[in-house]
Design a protein around this motif. Sequence first.
Motif, short mmCIF file in Angstrom:
data_model
loop_
_atom_site.label_atom_id
_atom_site.label_comp_id
_atom_site.label_asym_id
_atom_site.label_seq_id
_atom_site.Cartn_x
_atom_site.Cartn_y
_atom_site.Cartn_z
N MET A 219 0.84 -1.19 0.00
CA MET A 219 0.00 0.00 0.00
C MET A 219 0.88 1.25 0.00
O MET A 219 1.98 1.24 0.56
N CYS B 111 -12.35 0.58 8.34
CA CYS B 111 -11.82 -0.73 8.72
C CYS B 111 -12.71 -1.39 9.77
O CYS B 111 -13.00 -2.57 9.70
N ASN C 131 -14.50 -4.88 9.15
CA ASN C 131 -14.08 -6.06 9.88
C ASN C 131 -14.85 -6.30 11.17
O ASN C 131 -14.65 -7.32 11.83
N TYR D 53 -7.40 -1.71 13.55
CA TYR D 53 -6.37 -2.15 12.60
C TYR D 53 -5.84 -0.95 11.81
O TYR D 53 -4.68 -0.86 11.49
N ALA D 54 -6.76 -0.06 11.47
CA ALA D 54 -6.35 1.18 10.82
C ALA D 54 -6.54 2.27 11.84
O ALA D 54 -7.54 2.31 12.55
N LEU E 180 -1.38 1.18 9.79
CA LEU E 180 -2.00 -0.14 9.75
C LEU E 180 -0.85 -1.13 9.82
O LEU E 180 0.30 -0.73 9.94
N CYS F 274 -4.74 -6.30 11.08
CA CYS F 274 -5.08 -6.08 9.66
C CYS F 274 -4.52 -7.21 8.79
O CYS F 274 -3.39 -7.63 8.97
N ASP F 275 -5.34 -7.68 7.85
CA ASP F 275 -4.84 -8.68 6.92
C ASP F 275 -5.02 -8.20 5.47
O ASP F 275 -5.21 -9.01 4.57
N PHE F 276 -4.93 -6.88 5.30
CA PHE F 276 -5.14 -6.29 3.97
C PHE F 276 -6.50 -6.68 3.41
O PHE F 276 -6.68 -6.77 2.20
N CYS F 277 -7.45 -6.94 4.29
CA CYS F 277 -8.79 -7.32 3.85
C CYS F 277 -8.75 -8.48 2.85
O CYS F 277 -9.28 -8.39 1.74
N PRO G 200 -8.97 -3.14 -0.43
CA PRO G 200 -9.18 -3.10 1.02
C PRO G 200 -10.14 -1.95 1.37
O PRO G 200 -10.18 -0.93 0.69
N ALA G 201 -10.89 -2.13 2.44
CA ALA G 201 -11.94 -1.17 2.77
C ALA G 201 -11.40 0.23 3.01
O ALA G 201 -11.99 1.23 2.58
N CYS G 202 -10.25 0.32 3.68
CA CYS G 202 -9.72 1.65 3.99
C CYS G 202 -9.27 2.36 2.71
O CYS G 202 -9.27 3.58 2.64
N ARG H 275 -4.91 6.53 -0.04
CA ARG H 275 -4.39 5.16 0.08
C ARG H 275 -4.52 4.45 -1.27
O ARG H 275 -5.60 4.43 -1.86
S1 SF4 Z 1 -6.48 -3.22 4.73
FE1 SF4 Z 1 -8.46 -3.84 5.56
S2 SF4 Z 1 -7.95 -4.73 7.52
FE2 SF4 Z 1 -6.16 -3.56 6.89
S3 SF4 Z 1 -6.43 -1.56 7.82
FE3 SF4 Z 1 -7.30 -1.44 5.77
S4 SF4 Z 1 -9.45 -1.92 6.08
FE4 SF4 Z 1 -8.39 -2.59 7.90
#
Ligand code: SF4
Lengths: 316, 864, 204
Positions: free
Chosen positions: C5, C22, C26, C34-35, C56, C139-142, C152-154, C163
């Motif tokens: 990222m 996040c 999650n 996580y974020a 993260l 965090c597992d990178f979604c 990923p959501a973030c 991002r």
């Molecule tokens: S990648 Fe997913 S789990 Fe990781 S911080 Fe972003 S939203 Fe959260």
Amino acid sequence: MTISETRSISRQMTSQPDYLDLRRQDLNSTYRPQREWIEGRGILIVIAHFFAGIGAGAWIFSILFDYRVGEIMAVVSIGLSGLAHLAFLGRWQRFLRILARPNSSWVSRGMWGTLLYGIGALVYFLPGVRDTLMGSISLGISLFGVTLVLLCSGYVYSVSKAIPFWHTVLVPILYIAYGLRGGVALLLVAAVFGGSSLDIDTMETIKLWVLASTIVLILFYLIIANRSGGAASYSVHELVAGRISVAFYGGTIGIGILVPLALAIGREFGLAGMLTLGIIGFASLIGDFYVKYCVVKAGTYVPLGDAVGPVSPKIV
Amino acid sequence: MPSTASKPTANKDDVWIPSVCGMCYNQCGILAHRVDGTLVKIEGNPASPYGNGRLCARGLAGIQVLYDPHRVNYPLKRTNPNKGIGEDPRWQRIGWDEAMDIVVEKLAAVRDDDPDKLFMTGTVLSLAPLNHTLGTFMPAFGSSNILISDGHQCGNAEHILARTLHASVTTNPDVDYTNYLLLFGCQPGLGTYYAMTTMAQKIADARARGMKLVVVDPYLSTAAEKADEWVPIKPGSDGALACAMLNLLLNEYDIYDRGYLEHHTDAPYLVGTDGYYHRDTDTGKPMVWDLAAETARIFDDEDLVRPAIVGSFKLEAETFKPAFQMLKERVTKWTPELASEITTIPIDTIRRLAREFGEAAQVGSTIMIDGVELPFRPAATLYFKGAHGHDNAWPTSLAIELLCEVVGASNVPGGLLGTNPVAFGHPDTKLPRWQPKASKDGLIEAGTLGKNEPMGPSSNWPPEPTGADTASLIDLIGWPITTCTAPATLNDPENFPSITRPAVLLNYGSNLLMSAAQPEASFEAFKDAFVINVNIYSDETAEALADIVLPDTCYLERLDPVPNWLRHHHPVGLGDWGYQIRQPIVEPMYERRHFSEVMLEVSRRLGITETLNLATNLMYGLTAPQSLAADEDYTLEEIGDRIYQNWFGPEHGLDWFRKHGVLTWPKQVEEVYWKPFSVGRAQIYNEWVVRSGEKIKQIAEERSLPGIKTDGFVPLPDWWPCRAFDQRPGYDMQAIYYRVPWHSFSQTYSTPWLDEISQGEQYSYFICINTQTAATKGLNDNDLVRIVSADGGNVEGRLRLTQGVHPGVLAIANNGGHWAHGLPFAKGKGVFFNQLLPMDLEHMDLVSLTMDCDARVRIEKVGG
Amino acid sequence: MRLGMVIDLKRCIGCYGCQIACKAENGTRPGTTYARVLKREFGTYPNVKKQSLPLLCMHCGDAPCIEVCPTGASQKRSDGIVFIDADMCVGCRACMMACPYAARYFQDEERNYFGVGMAPTAYEVSRYQDHQSGVVEKCDFCRHRLDQDKEPACVANCMCKARIFGNLDDPESEVSRLIKEESGFQLNAEWGTDPSVYYLPAER
Ligand code: SF4
Ligand SMILES: Nc1nc2c(c(=O)[nH]1)N[C@H]1C(S)=C(S)[C@@H](COP(=O)(O)OP(=O)(O)OC[C@H]3O[C@@H](n4cnc5c(=O)[nH]c(N)nc54)[C@H](O)[C@@H]3O)O[C@H]1N2
Ligand SMILES: Nc1nc2c(c(=O)[nH]1)N[C@H]1C(S)=C(S)[C@@H](COP(=O)(O)OP(=O)(O)OC[C@H]3O[C@@H](n4cnc5c(=O)[nH]c(N)nc54)[C@H](O)[C@@H]3O)O[C@H]1N2
Ligand code: SF4
Ligand code: SF4
Ligand code: SF4
Ligand code: SF4
Ligand SMILES: [Mo]
């Protein structure tokens, strides 16, 4: 009710921060203290490492001096250490998984040490085994186990690059020294209460030597850490002038070093008696607990966020 | 406690439903994920131009409003006869039948007596039902006593100028093209304001492309954090800075857009020494000086060659000056030196800002967009709450606006844009549509949608002051879009003996006890009225005042046809138009009921359905066959369906919207950059203010209302100190508030995810003080302190030392410090700023009914 | 492939949207972020800057958390995602001591958001099913979103598009291009953790 009474703002918010509040605040602080291994159930980790250390030390010296009471105390100590570990994890059904990664994890190695020790000691204690080859082998295994335990409890901390105060070989050395010292102390206490065949004078000499070396070690450790700057010197600051200073001065220095030292000197000048010895031993044990408590509690993570600044401020 | 009332269905339910956010007035498009009857996630709807699929923290956290265990779930009746702040109302749960009987009985009685005795107020947090009710029920009922969510703190001053200069309700900078953005006390796309989520994307792009962002703010706000240059200013002095910049541009640097001023503003209109336009005796139209013919002509005379905008001209022994000349002269006294003394901004900085802004405007340049050649003025200002939230709001706002006007950076690419003042409508139906025209005087006449469009730009400008009998002063000062001035007049019976007093207050959401000013004032004003509180929480206002609380649905449980008002929060610039729908994600839980539906039933029982239907037709511009018949009852669904079909054709009815969520089509260049194609002129010289001021003065004298002072009714920019500006003995600081991107006013302090942000962030629950100032006062970080207002009121909180605040200022975030029993989660979090603000006309700018939202204070240490 | 990222500090406004995006994705418990975002001040008034730093898990190339994990619960996928197998984790927290980025959270009790003693909301009942207690989470990178071809959501939600997600191994990817062209840097590279999260400087 007056209006200002109905609104005593922020006071509530900050007066009694609970665990969650602390965790949230920590995440934003420059010097973030580690809390998982000291607060709440985390104290069990310190207790576990305390018993592991003195148990290992006691085992080694008991074998050396062939002191049965000591052997039993060592087994009990290491057993307590194991129990404390289990209690900390909470999910004891799964703890055997910890054995999975001895190649890279010191926690895993420590577990192996405990396990080996347990097997070795168990076999060693079996009736009629002691003086056989089997006895020697099992003794060897147990000694290997406790050495591993002694080594690992320090290395578990010193591998943490994230916590500079721990990230030094001095921590394992300190843990070994304190383990040995604690072992002797445990035997001293045992001797006082358990009566014994123990060579008290030799024990005391060893004790004095280890005591002296721990004093030197601690000083050395603090000076080095303080010079490392950043989080490490912040940890030192927490110990000598901050959040942990009461435990440090009272427990580690006062009870753990000054009391035994004073009594030991007192003995030179005729302050005799087993009781004094017992007190020396007991004080040393408390000191041993506190040194671990202090080292663990002072653990502070490397600061985050300063890495992106200072960005050059525009001159307005 | 049961946590949900919706029953899990036998078949696995797993759907994404398009709807609209309701955590602030911006109405961003959302997709809500429901699994087995439970809302499990909210995401942005990528198909919606309101956010393009990206939401702010509040929008994502809305789930916690839906499932908040502290919500009001049943109608409640007060059993404690004592009303009062901090009083426990001892709510008793009652049935809806009983509740409706009480409400209808009370309303019927008021209507028989005097409909104006029904007051209604509401929160901008729940804009759609509020607008709907204001626009339909209130006119049908016959009351004009509408007070909205604290307009006196919100955008009143800006909205006036958005009307006269931009034919809209509000404005946003055209950051798609701007190269220089100068913000005065606001944070568009940087944390707050209109079209926040879309503007955030646009501003990030602009900054990445190299747009310079300058933020004038006493506090290092989220916006200032991102600024290329933060210019800390003493609160309440923005007008002085803007006047000095105008002076430099016009009288020293000679930077202004002559062509724009001549054709698109009243700059050439001749103004007499009496302060009025010089008018043609026959037509009554304003005159200009024709440089070619050396004579005065009507401004739209076909023979006019070139009007003068500077100079001074003698006509029949009287001297007249073009409006622009008046402006030039008015600002001469505003030297950078003087402004520097007032604002605390260094002289060089003021000079540099003026030059940078003027040069960035590139007067004379053009740009081709979609094949159309347009003037290009890539410099814009924007101001809002911070800059105009003072009792010098009017001249301050005018000064800042005119920075854009004089360089022609108004409604052209790169400049300040009115929020969608021109709409040609959907390609199929050409609806909804509106477009500004020129008034008889040649000035901008905003277009409107329906007649009663609430909070829309008024087409009848300016409303004539007629009397002073309405608590909101809407009959006296009728142009502010929202007003919550009522407590000031109601609490002053000596000066306002004849105003209608409220018999019933219908409060839709607004937590006015916290959001207006000192809560005692709002309490005092309404304590004798029967108060019907429609809310989702039992908040401070409900507990102190309400006789009955009706549990509303929250935005995730209800249908709101056309939640969007395109001249409020639709993004400016090219891109898509969009109309959306808000629809229930879950059925209303417990006994919560949608306010709009409740009001339909109330109307039915009051027997005012006929006028209600008429008002609805007017408000939405409904025409046959979709207009509502007079004698029929309609459900909200039916009304929504008719609105949609009326605007977008039979194929785009309610069902289409339920399924698709949003209808979009592209904007045209002429809609967005409309100025070159429009005839209405922007007003540099505000003759209407002079005229209205005199009329108001006359009414005030006739009725002996000494509280109504008209000195502030000036036609041109100026500056004078606001109430909190100058030191008073012992009071050496100014307290201000600012917003953070993750809270809306006071409501979101109940939302745990958002609270968690504040708990982890180090400023927003504290009182920020400059580190050096704290040192001189012997104050430390985290000290418990009391702030005492020179105008009464005090508040406690903990200190946060920061380098990011003006040394003379205490800065407090949003509106915290709840104390209601019904808000246990929010209780005590953050600091309650408004206790420091008194509510009276003396602290208000009477042109716009804007209150001084900063306070003159001292600070005392209470504890460590 | 190495997923990574880029966080553009110039674009980020410090709105905390990622923290909540996040959470929403999650369904994590109180205190687990996580974020998250740090704010820091530099300089003295009036020459002062505030800087927001979104954080993260760095999905370190050389991840100390994996090294110290005694059970093997902390693992790395071939695409570089560092994740925790909750079924293997015993909650020893050695990894938390090792991670210098404060990316790991221990789930100690089953707390609810509306406070101690409050029943979980329907939302919480539904979402907390996916979370064990007594383990460490991060965090597992979604991963689950990547499986559905979503970002990923973030990343998907960030209002400022600060991002950007992609393949660091592919020199053509946007992340690689940004890192190269806009002087991307790893946070505290001197720690030797080789993060897969890069930052672009706040000032050009
Ligand atoms: S990648 Fe997913 S789990 Fe990781 S911080 Fe972003 S939203 Fe959260
Ligand atoms: N996140 C969020 N967004 C919102 C809202 C919300 O509550 N939260 N509310 C919505 C509503 S209703 C509104 S009205 C808008 C408001 O939108 P804005 O007007 O952008 O709101 P504020 O953040 O209050 O902006 C005021 C800024 O002015 C500064 N300020 C205070 N006094 C002065 C002064 O005298 N001069 C100058 N130059 N600056 C000063 C404050 O420090 C603050 O940074 O936002 C809308 N959007
Ligand atoms: N200190 C301080 N004061 C301010 C401001 C500030 O930033 N700081 N901002 C000022 C400005 S610009 C404005 S616009 C006002 C806003 O002032 P208000 O509109 O009063 O905003 P809140 O104080 O958040 O109160 C909102 C109320 O609406 C209720 N509510 C939320 N959603 C719904 C719903 O769907 N239905 C119903 N029936 N009720 C609902 C909430 O429960 C809450 O009681 O505050 C002004 N006052
Ligand atoms: S800006 Fe307002 S409407 Fe949009 S997501 Fe945020 S809270 Fe919701
Ligand atoms: S959501 Fe984006 S802009 Fe907001 S704090 Fe996170 S990274 Fe920054
Ligand atoms: S940031 Fe921490 S948890 Fe993430 S991979 Fe690196 S060390 Fe492990
Ligand atoms: S807590 Fe879990 S993931 Fe962390 S080191 Fe222990 S077993 Fe591994
Ligand atoms: Mo507002």
